[in-house]
Design an enzyme around this catalytic site. Sequence first.
Site, PDB file in Angstrom:
ATOM      1  NE  ARG A  97      -4.533  -2.167  -4.544  1.00 59.32           N
ATOM      2  CZ  ARG A  97      -4.201  -2.569  -3.312  1.00 59.32           C
ATOM      3  NH1 ARG A  97      -3.903  -1.672  -2.372  1.00 59.32           N
ATOM      4  NH2 ARG A  97      -4.117  -3.841  -3.024  1.00 59.32           N
ATOM      5  CG  ASP A 135      -2.139  -0.829   1.080  1.00 61.20           C
ATOM      6  OD1 ASP A 135      -2.542  -1.075  -0.067  1.00 61.20           O
ATOM      7  OD2 ASP A 135      -2.706  -1.261   2.105  1.00 61.20           O
TER       8      ASP A 135
END
Length: 321
Positions: free
Chosen positions: A197, A147
Amino acid sequence: MDAADLDPSVWMKQGLLMLSRNTALRDVLEKAPVSRSVVKRFVAGESTQQAVEVAGELTDSGRMATIDFLGEDTLDPAQATYTKDAYVDLLTALSDVGLTQGGQVEVSLKLSALGQALGADGEKIALENARTICQVAANAGTTVTLDMEDHTTTDSTLGILRELRQDWPWVGAVLQSYLYRTEQDCRDLAHEGSRVRLCKGTYKEPESVAFQDKSDVDKSYVRCLKVLMAGQGYPMIASHDPRLIEIAGVLAATAGRGPESFEYQMLLGIRPDEQLRLAAQGDRFRVYVPYGDEWYGYLMRRMAERPSNLLFFLRSLATRG
Protein backbone atom coordinates in the site's frame (compact mmCIF):
# COMPACT_ATOMS: atom_id res chain seq x y z
CA MET A 1 10.91 32.50 16.44
CA ASP A 2 11.00 30.10 13.48
CA ALA A 3 9.09 31.15 10.37
CA ALA A 4 7.04 27.98 10.64
CA ASP A 5 5.70 29.21 13.96
CA LEU A 6 3.93 32.01 12.06
CA ASP A 7 2.25 29.62 9.62
CA PRO A 8 -1.51 29.45 10.39
CA SER A 9 -1.59 25.80 9.34
CA VAL A 10 0.95 24.96 12.04
CA TRP A 11 -1.21 26.64 14.68
CA MET A 12 -4.25 24.82 13.34
CA LYS A 13 -2.51 21.45 13.56
CA GLN A 14 -1.29 22.13 17.07
CA GLY A 15 -4.76 23.23 18.13
CA LEU A 16 -6.41 20.13 16.68
CA LEU A 17 -3.88 17.85 18.32
CA MET A 18 -4.64 19.53 21.65
CA LEU A 19 -8.34 19.01 20.99
CA SER A 20 -7.68 15.31 20.41
CA ARG A 21 -7.11 15.11 24.18
CA ASN A 22 -10.16 17.20 25.06
CA THR A 23 -12.73 14.85 26.58
CA ALA A 24 -15.32 17.61 26.96
CA LEU A 25 -15.42 18.19 23.18
CA ARG A 26 -15.61 14.46 22.63
CA ASP A 27 -18.72 14.37 24.81
CA VAL A 28 -20.29 17.13 22.74
CA LEU A 29 -19.59 15.33 19.46
CA GLU A 30 -20.96 12.08 20.86
CA LYS A 31 -24.21 13.60 22.08
CA ALA A 32 -25.07 16.18 19.42
CA PRO A 33 -27.33 14.52 16.80
CA VAL A 34 -25.81 16.39 13.84
CA SER A 35 -22.16 15.80 14.72
CA ARG A 36 -22.84 12.20 15.74
CA SER A 37 -24.22 11.41 12.28
CA VAL A 38 -21.18 13.03 10.64
CA VAL A 39 -18.70 11.16 12.84
CA LYS A 40 -20.45 7.94 11.78
CA ARG A 41 -19.53 8.78 8.22
CA PHE A 42 -15.81 8.61 9.00
CA VAL A 43 -15.68 6.00 11.80
CA ALA A 44 -17.60 2.71 11.76
CA GLY A 45 -18.39 2.88 15.48
CA GLU A 46 -16.99 1.50 18.70
CA SER A 47 -18.09 -2.13 18.57
CA THR A 48 -17.10 -5.16 16.53
CA GLN A 49 -20.69 -5.53 15.37
CA GLN A 50 -20.76 -1.98 14.01
CA ALA A 51 -17.52 -2.60 12.09
CA VAL A 52 -18.95 -5.79 10.61
CA GLU A 53 -22.14 -4.00 9.56
CA VAL A 54 -20.20 -1.25 7.78
CA ALA A 55 -18.01 -3.84 6.05
CA GLY A 56 -21.14 -5.61 4.86
CA GLU A 57 -22.56 -2.38 3.44
CA LEU A 58 -19.32 -1.73 1.57
CA THR A 59 -19.16 -5.19 0.02
CA ASP A 60 -22.81 -4.91 -0.99
CA SER A 61 -21.84 -1.78 -2.95
CA GLY A 62 -19.02 -3.53 -4.79
CA ARG A 63 -16.19 -2.27 -2.61
CA MET A 64 -13.80 -4.16 -0.36
CA ALA A 65 -12.60 -3.12 3.10
CA THR A 66 -9.61 -3.16 5.42
CA ILE A 67 -10.52 -2.62 9.07
CA ASP A 68 -8.37 -0.91 11.70
CA PHE A 69 -9.07 -1.33 15.41
CA LEU A 70 -8.06 2.12 16.63
CA GLY A 71 -5.21 2.54 19.06
CA GLU A 72 -1.43 3.01 18.92
CA ASP A 73 1.66 3.66 21.07
CA THR A 74 0.64 0.96 23.55
CA LEU A 75 2.88 0.96 26.63
CA ASP A 76 0.91 -1.64 28.60
CA PRO A 77 1.28 -5.37 27.80
CA ALA A 78 -2.33 -5.95 28.82
CA GLN A 79 -3.50 -3.35 26.31
CA ALA A 80 -1.46 -5.03 23.57
CA THR A 81 -3.14 -8.33 24.39
CA TYR A 82 -6.54 -6.62 24.41
CA THR A 83 -5.87 -5.22 20.91
CA LYS A 84 -4.80 -8.64 19.64
CA ASP A 85 -7.95 -10.22 21.06
CA ALA A 86 -10.08 -7.50 19.47
CA TYR A 87 -8.70 -8.41 16.04
CA VAL A 88 -9.29 -12.11 16.67
CA ASP A 89 -12.90 -11.38 17.63
CA LEU A 90 -13.32 -9.12 14.58
CA LEU A 91 -11.95 -11.69 12.12
CA THR A 92 -14.11 -14.39 13.65
CA ALA A 93 -17.22 -12.22 13.36
CA LEU A 94 -16.40 -11.29 9.76
CA SER A 95 -15.82 -14.92 8.85
CA ASP A 96 -19.06 -16.02 10.48
CA VAL A 97 -21.04 -13.83 8.05
CA GLY A 98 -18.94 -14.74 5.00
CA LEU A 99 -17.12 -11.42 4.55
CA THR A 100 -13.54 -12.68 4.64
CA GLN A 101 -13.48 -15.16 1.77
CA GLY A 102 -11.19 -14.11 -1.06
CA GLY A 103 -9.82 -11.27 1.04
CA GLN A 104 -12.80 -9.02 0.34
CA VAL A 105 -12.55 -7.76 3.95
CA GLU A 106 -9.14 -7.83 5.63
CA VAL A 107 -7.57 -6.06 8.61
CA SER A 108 -4.86 -3.42 9.06
CA LEU A 109 -2.56 -3.58 12.08
CA LYS A 110 -0.49 -0.93 13.84
CA LEU A 111 2.40 -2.76 15.44
CA SER A 112 2.71 -0.06 18.10
CA ALA A 113 -0.77 -1.06 19.26
CA LEU A 114 0.41 -4.67 19.52
CA GLY A 115 3.35 -3.87 21.81
CA GLN A 116 6.16 -2.73 19.49
CA ALA A 117 7.16 0.05 21.92
CA LEU A 118 7.26 -2.19 25.01
CA GLY A 119 10.99 -1.88 25.71
CA ALA A 120 13.56 -4.49 24.72
CA ASP A 121 10.91 -7.17 24.19
CA GLY A 122 8.58 -4.90 22.22
CA GLU A 123 9.35 -6.28 18.77
CA LYS A 124 8.99 -9.86 19.98
CA ILE A 125 5.66 -9.11 21.67
CA ALA A 126 4.31 -7.30 18.59
CA LEU A 127 5.49 -10.12 16.31
CA GLU A 128 3.82 -12.81 18.39
CA ASN A 129 0.57 -10.87 18.59
CA ALA A 130 0.70 -10.28 14.83
CA ARG A 131 1.37 -13.98 14.25
CA THR A 132 -1.79 -14.88 16.12
CA ILE A 133 -3.83 -12.44 14.05
CA CYS A 134 -2.30 -13.64 10.77
CA GLN A 135 -3.13 -17.26 11.57
CA VAL A 136 -6.75 -16.38 12.35
CA ALA A 137 -6.90 -14.34 9.13
CA ALA A 138 -5.48 -17.25 7.13
CA ASN A 139 -8.06 -19.61 8.65
CA ALA A 140 -10.77 -17.12 7.66
CA GLY A 141 -9.52 -16.86 4.08
CA THR A 142 -8.34 -13.27 4.20
CA THR A 143 -5.22 -11.12 4.56
CA VAL A 144 -3.49 -8.67 6.90
CA THR A 145 -1.69 -5.39 6.15
CA LEU A 146 0.85 -3.80 8.51
CA ASP A 147 0.30 -0.06 8.80
CA MET A 148 3.42 2.13 8.76
CA GLU A 149 3.93 4.70 11.52
CA ASP A 150 6.63 7.33 12.12
CA HIS A 151 10.08 6.88 10.57
CA THR A 152 11.70 5.64 13.80
CA THR A 153 9.70 2.41 13.48
CA THR A 154 10.19 1.78 9.74
CA ASP A 155 13.08 -0.67 10.00
CA SER A 156 11.41 -2.53 12.87
CA THR A 157 8.12 -2.78 10.97
CA LEU A 158 9.79 -4.04 7.79
CA GLY A 159 11.77 -6.55 9.88
CA ILE A 160 8.55 -7.91 11.41
CA LEU A 161 7.02 -7.96 7.92
CA ARG A 162 9.84 -10.21 6.71
CA GLU A 163 9.30 -12.56 9.64
CA LEU A 164 5.55 -12.79 9.04
CA ARG A 165 5.96 -13.32 5.30
CA GLN A 166 7.93 -16.49 5.92
CA ASP A 167 4.64 -18.13 6.93
CA TRP A 168 2.13 -15.80 5.29
CA PRO A 169 3.64 -14.26 2.12
CA TRP A 170 0.47 -12.27 1.51
CA VAL A 171 1.00 -9.96 4.52
CA GLY A 172 0.78 -6.43 3.13
CA ALA A 173 3.23 -3.58 3.69
CA VAL A 174 2.60 0.15 3.78
CA LEU A 175 5.17 2.60 2.40
CA GLN A 176 5.04 6.41 2.68
CA SER A 177 6.18 8.55 -0.23
CA TYR A 178 7.29 11.49 1.93
CA LEU A 179 10.28 9.52 3.22
CA TYR A 180 13.46 9.75 1.15
CA ARG A 181 14.05 6.02 1.55
CA THR A 182 10.73 4.87 0.15
CA GLU A 183 11.64 4.65 -3.53
CA GLN A 184 14.32 2.09 -2.66
CA ASP A 185 11.93 0.29 -0.29
CA CYS A 186 9.49 0.02 -3.22
CA ARG A 187 12.20 -1.61 -5.33
CA ASP A 188 12.92 -4.07 -2.53
CA LEU A 189 9.25 -4.99 -2.16
CA ALA A 190 8.04 -4.95 -5.78
CA HIS A 191 8.42 -8.71 -6.19
CA GLU A 192 5.88 -11.36 -7.02
CA GLY A 193 3.22 -11.89 -4.37
CA SER A 194 4.13 -8.73 -2.45
CA ARG A 195 1.20 -6.52 -1.50
CA VAL A 196 2.25 -2.87 -1.00
CA ARG A 197 0.00 0.00 0.00
CA LEU A 198 1.52 3.32 -1.10
CA CYS A 199 0.39 6.44 0.77
CA LYS A 200 1.85 9.92 1.13
CA GLY A 201 2.46 9.73 4.89
CA THR A 202 0.82 11.52 7.78
CA TYR A 203 3.32 11.83 10.62
CA LYS A 204 5.31 14.99 11.27
CA GLU A 205 8.81 14.06 10.13
CA PRO A 206 12.09 16.05 10.16
CA GLU A 207 13.70 17.38 7.02
CA SER A 208 16.59 14.96 7.55
CA VAL A 209 14.38 11.99 6.58
CA ALA A 210 11.37 13.34 4.70
CA PHE A 211 10.32 15.72 1.96
CA GLN A 212 8.69 18.82 3.44
CA ASP A 213 7.11 20.35 0.33
CA LYS A 214 3.82 18.88 -0.90
CA SER A 215 4.93 18.92 -4.53
CA ASP A 216 8.06 16.94 -3.64
CA VAL A 217 5.94 14.37 -1.78
CA ASP A 218 3.67 14.05 -4.82
CA LYS A 219 6.63 13.64 -7.19
CA SER A 220 8.04 10.95 -4.92
CA TYR A 221 4.64 9.23 -4.91
CA VAL A 222 4.68 9.05 -8.71
CA ARG A 223 8.26 7.72 -8.79
CA CYS A 224 7.35 5.06 -6.22
CA LEU A 225 4.20 4.19 -8.11
CA LYS A 226 6.19 3.67 -11.32
CA VAL A 227 8.43 1.19 -9.48
CA LEU A 228 5.47 -0.74 -8.05
CA MET A 229 3.50 -0.82 -11.30
CA ALA A 230 6.53 -2.03 -13.23
CA GLY A 231 7.23 -4.74 -10.64
CA GLN A 232 5.67 -8.14 -10.07
CA GLY A 233 3.80 -7.32 -6.87
CA TYR A 234 0.31 -6.07 -6.10
CA PRO A 235 0.19 -2.25 -5.68
CA MET A 236 -2.47 -0.67 -3.48
CA ILE A 237 -2.88 3.01 -4.34
CA ALA A 238 -3.96 4.79 -1.16
CA SER A 239 -4.81 8.34 -2.20
CA HIS A 240 -7.73 10.74 -2.45
CA ASP A 241 -5.84 12.92 -4.95
CA PRO A 242 -7.66 12.84 -8.33
CA ARG A 243 -4.45 13.59 -10.22
CA LEU A 244 -2.52 10.73 -8.61
CA ILE A 245 -5.42 8.35 -9.18
CA GLU A 246 -5.45 9.28 -12.86
CA ILE A 247 -1.67 8.81 -13.09
CA ALA A 248 -1.99 5.40 -11.42
CA GLY A 249 -4.47 4.30 -14.06
CA VAL A 250 -2.17 5.41 -16.86
CA LEU A 251 0.84 3.66 -15.32
CA ALA A 252 -1.15 0.46 -14.84
CA ALA A 253 -2.22 0.49 -18.48
CA THR A 254 1.34 1.20 -19.63
CA ALA A 255 2.59 -1.74 -17.57
CA GLY A 256 -0.07 -3.98 -19.11
CA ARG A 257 -1.81 -4.55 -15.80
CA GLY A 258 -5.37 -5.77 -15.66
CA PRO A 259 -7.79 -4.42 -13.03
CA GLU A 260 -7.31 -7.55 -10.91
CA SER A 261 -3.59 -6.83 -10.43
CA PHE A 262 -3.86 -3.68 -8.29
CA GLU A 263 -6.39 -1.72 -6.25
CA TYR A 264 -7.32 1.77 -5.12
CA GLN A 265 -7.90 2.65 -1.47
CA MET A 266 -9.51 5.57 0.35
CA LEU A 267 -10.62 6.33 3.89
CA LEU A 268 -14.19 5.69 4.98
CA GLY A 269 -16.31 8.76 4.29
CA ILE A 270 -13.88 10.51 1.94
CA ARG A 271 -15.02 10.99 -1.68
CA PRO A 272 -17.66 8.23 -1.50
CA ASP A 273 -19.01 9.05 -4.98
CA GLU A 274 -15.55 8.61 -6.48
CA GLN A 275 -15.15 5.34 -4.58
CA LEU A 276 -18.37 4.04 -6.11
CA ARG A 277 -17.41 5.31 -9.58
CA LEU A 278 -14.09 3.48 -9.57
CA ALA A 279 -15.70 0.29 -8.29
CA ALA A 280 -18.49 0.52 -10.89
CA GLN A 281 -16.03 0.83 -13.76
CA GLY A 282 -14.45 -2.47 -12.78
CA ASP A 283 -11.51 -1.35 -10.67
CA ARG A 284 -10.75 -3.09 -7.39
CA PHE A 285 -11.49 -0.65 -4.61
CA ARG A 286 -10.91 -0.99 -0.86
CA VAL A 287 -12.09 1.31 1.94
CA TYR A 288 -10.03 1.84 5.10
CA VAL A 289 -12.50 1.43 7.97
CA PRO A 290 -11.50 2.58 11.49
CA TYR A 291 -13.49 1.55 14.54
CA GLY A 292 -13.11 1.33 18.32
CA ASP A 293 -13.43 3.57 21.35
CA GLU A 294 -10.32 5.57 20.31
CA TRP A 295 -12.27 7.12 17.41
CA TYR A 296 -12.14 10.69 18.73
CA GLY A 297 -8.34 10.96 18.73
CA TYR A 298 -8.26 9.37 15.26
CA LEU A 299 -10.73 11.89 13.89
CA MET A 300 -8.86 14.88 15.30
CA ARG A 301 -5.51 13.60 14.03
CA ARG A 302 -6.95 13.12 10.55
CA MET A 303 -8.14 16.72 10.54
CA ALA A 304 -4.76 17.90 11.84
CA GLU A 305 -2.97 16.15 8.99
CA ARG A 306 -4.42 18.42 6.31
CA PRO A 307 -6.60 21.55 6.48
CA SER A 308 -8.75 20.08 3.68
CA ASN A 309 -9.84 17.30 6.03
CA LEU A 310 -11.07 19.86 8.57
CA LEU A 311 -12.93 21.80 5.87
CA PHE A 312 -14.48 18.56 4.64
CA PHE A 313 -15.67 17.71 8.16
CA LEU A 314 -17.07 21.21 8.80
CA ARG A 315 -18.81 21.20 5.42
CA SER A 316 -20.42 17.86 6.31
CA LEU A 317 -21.63 19.32 9.61
CA ALA A 318 -23.10 22.35 7.84
CA THR A 319 -24.85 20.16 5.27
CA ARG A 320 -26.34 17.87 7.90
CA GLY A 321 -27.36 20.84 10.00
